[in-house]
Enzyme design. Structure first.
Site, PDB file in Angstrom:
ATOM      1  N   GLU A 195     -34.770 -52.286  10.922  1.00 28.42           N
ATOM      2  CA  GLU A 195     -34.626 -50.170  10.733  1.00 28.42           C
ATOM      3  C   GLU A 195     -33.562 -49.962  11.596  1.00 28.42           C
ATOM      4  O   GLU A 195     -33.083 -48.766  11.032  1.00 28.42           O
ATOM      5  CB  GLU A 195     -35.924 -49.575  10.252  1.00 28.42           C
ATOM      6  CG  GLU A 195     -37.192 -50.466   9.959  1.00 28.42           C
ATOM      7  CD  GLU A 195     -37.511 -51.600  10.199  1.00 28.42           C
ATOM      8  OE1 GLU A 195     -38.995 -51.385  10.447  1.00 28.42           O
ATOM      9  OE2 GLU A 195     -37.560 -52.481  11.103  1.00 28.42           O
ATOM     10  N   CYS A 240     -42.851 -52.294  12.380  1.00 28.70           N
ATOM     11  CA  CYS A 240     -43.955 -52.375  13.546  1.00 28.70           C
ATOM     12  C   CYS A 240     -44.596 -50.717  14.568  1.00 28.70           C
ATOM     13  O   CYS A 240     -44.186 -49.670  14.536  1.00 28.70           O
ATOM     14  CB  CYS A 240     -42.984 -53.011  14.797  1.00 28.70           C
ATOM     15  SG  CYS A 240     -41.956 -52.417  15.550  1.00 28.70           S
ATOM     16  N   THR A 284     -39.861 -93.912  15.635  1.00 31.26           N
ATOM     17  CA  THR A 284     -38.389 -93.396  15.615  1.00 31.26           C
ATOM     18  C   THR A 284     -37.467 -93.082  16.635  1.00 31.26           C
ATOM     19  O   THR A 284     -36.209 -93.692  16.431  1.00 31.26           O
ATOM     20  CB  THR A 284     -39.253 -92.630  15.316  1.00 31.26           C
ATOM     21  OG1 THR A 284     -39.641 -92.148  13.692  1.00 31.26           O
ATOM     22  CG2 THR A 284     -37.850 -91.450  14.523  1.00 31.26           C
TER      23      THR A 284
END
Length: 374
Positions: free
Chosen positions: A58, A83, A204
């Site tokens: 905004e 907010c 991994t």
């Protein structure tokens, strides 16, 4: 009424597209886009949240408007409730309440307890006409990481698996490169850039020696998380020795060795010298307590994790109900033997089967991508 709704959808769609530009850069904040339309129905300003800690959508939209007189009786479209609290920036709701705009169209409420309707109340109390719920599903989908993080206090977990058509992710000799094709691997790099962190397990890390960096796509480099319960992985692995070493986090239950690395006096002298971070967790069934680990990572601002694990980590996450989204690349190849992608996930009969929701299929090069949610 239909024409008005069509207009709302049109401008909100633009706002959502703007919001998506912040993907990978604003977390743990949400992606937000804003479009302002004047009394005549013409777009006069737009903005989006560009980076964490920076001005909100905004504010950026208002700043882009040179002639503030055009705000009189304007309509502002925003993808998330403005907010109402002071964080790294002042409250947007208070700022908007002082403007001569007439209407605010909001896609969805902010699940953050510090907001959660307060921003909307501020706007309404200021006499503004507020409408909530325009393209809400699309807004929720865009910010699924943020919403999950707010609601559950742990990162949104996406599990990526690349397997053959007969369900193997590695050959009998342990080799797994490459089961999926180049386009699939490019997609994974895009996902890495969008997530806050990428995670692998010990197996991994040793067998593939991955870098877990973004190389075949544009975007930020994610945090790298490796699970090393006993704290014994060799320091020459890429995760501990390349230029992104400081972005690596080790999860371990080994209290003594993690203390040694954390102590600044012992750190340089230690054979385990490491410039990244070490997080010590509880030991559960001989392994790192994954649920606790995710809570600790959440507190450090990690809102999303892409897991590129092997059989053990993938299976453990599914069995413990810690996977939110599953992405499986299925290659048109057969191995006949080797390492299964998942095994022993706690399912013993059909009535207990782990069923995916919101399932979609996509062809990515020669591979098929199965996506679903738990």
């Amino acid at each position: 009424m239909q024409d008005q709704q069509t207009k709302h959808n049109h401008w909100m769609k633009e706002a959502l597209e703007l919001a998506s530009k912040g993907k990978g850069y604003v977390s743990p904040n949400p992606m937000v886009g804003c479009v302002i339309v004047d009394a005549k129905g013409d777009k006069i300003a737009e903005g989006y949240h560009k980076k964490f800690g920076g001005p909100h959508a905004e504010v950026n939209a208002i700043k882009s408007l040179k002639n503030k007189d055009k705000l009189k009786d304007a309509t502002l479209y925003v993808t998330l409730e403005p907010c109402s609290h002071t964080g790294k920036t002042p409250p947007c709701a208070d700022m908007l309440a002082k403007l001569p705009i007439k209407k605010v169209i909001v896609a969805m409420k902010d699940p953050n307890p510090k907001v959660n309707g307060n921003g909307i109340r501020i706007l309404k109390n200021a006499g503004l006409d507020v409408e909530v719920g325009v393209m809400q599903k699309e807004a929720e989908k865009l910010n699924e990481f943020f919403i999950h993080h707010q609601n559950f206090g742990r990162p949104f977990i996406t599990l990526k698996i690349a397997q053959t058509a007969d369900g193997f992710l590695a050959a009998a000799d342990g080799d797994s490169q490459w089961i999926s094709g180049k386009l699939a691997r490019k997609r994974v790099h895009e996902w890495r850039a969008e997530n806050d962190a990428v995670m692998v397990g010990r197996t991994t890390a040793i067998s593939d020696n991955p870098s877990l960096t973004v190389r075949h796509a544009s975007g930020r480099q994610p945090q790298r998380i490796v699970i090393d319960g006993p704290f014994e992985l060799p320091r020459e692995l890429n995760l501990f020795s390349d230029k992104y070493e400081e972005k690596t986090t080790i999860l371990t239950w080994n209290k003594e060795r993690s203390k040694e690395v954390a102590d600044p006096m012992l750190k340089v002298l230690s054979q385990n010298y490491f410039r990244g971070e070490v997080i010590q967790t509880s030991k559960k069934d001989g392994h790192v307590d994954l649920r606790e680990a995710f809570k600790l990572l959440s507190k450090k601002g990690i809102a999303s994790i892409l897991v590129e694990g092997g059989q053990q980590l993938s299976s453990a996450l599914i069995e413990q109900g810690l996977v939110d989204k599953l992405c499986v690349f299925i290659a048109p190849k057969l191995l006949g033997a080797g390492t299964r992608s998942v095994l022993n996930i706690g399912v013993n009969k059909m009535s207990e089967i782990a069923e995916l929701k919101e399932v979609s299929w996509e062809k990515v090069g020669d591979d098929m991508l199965l996506t679903g949610y738990f």
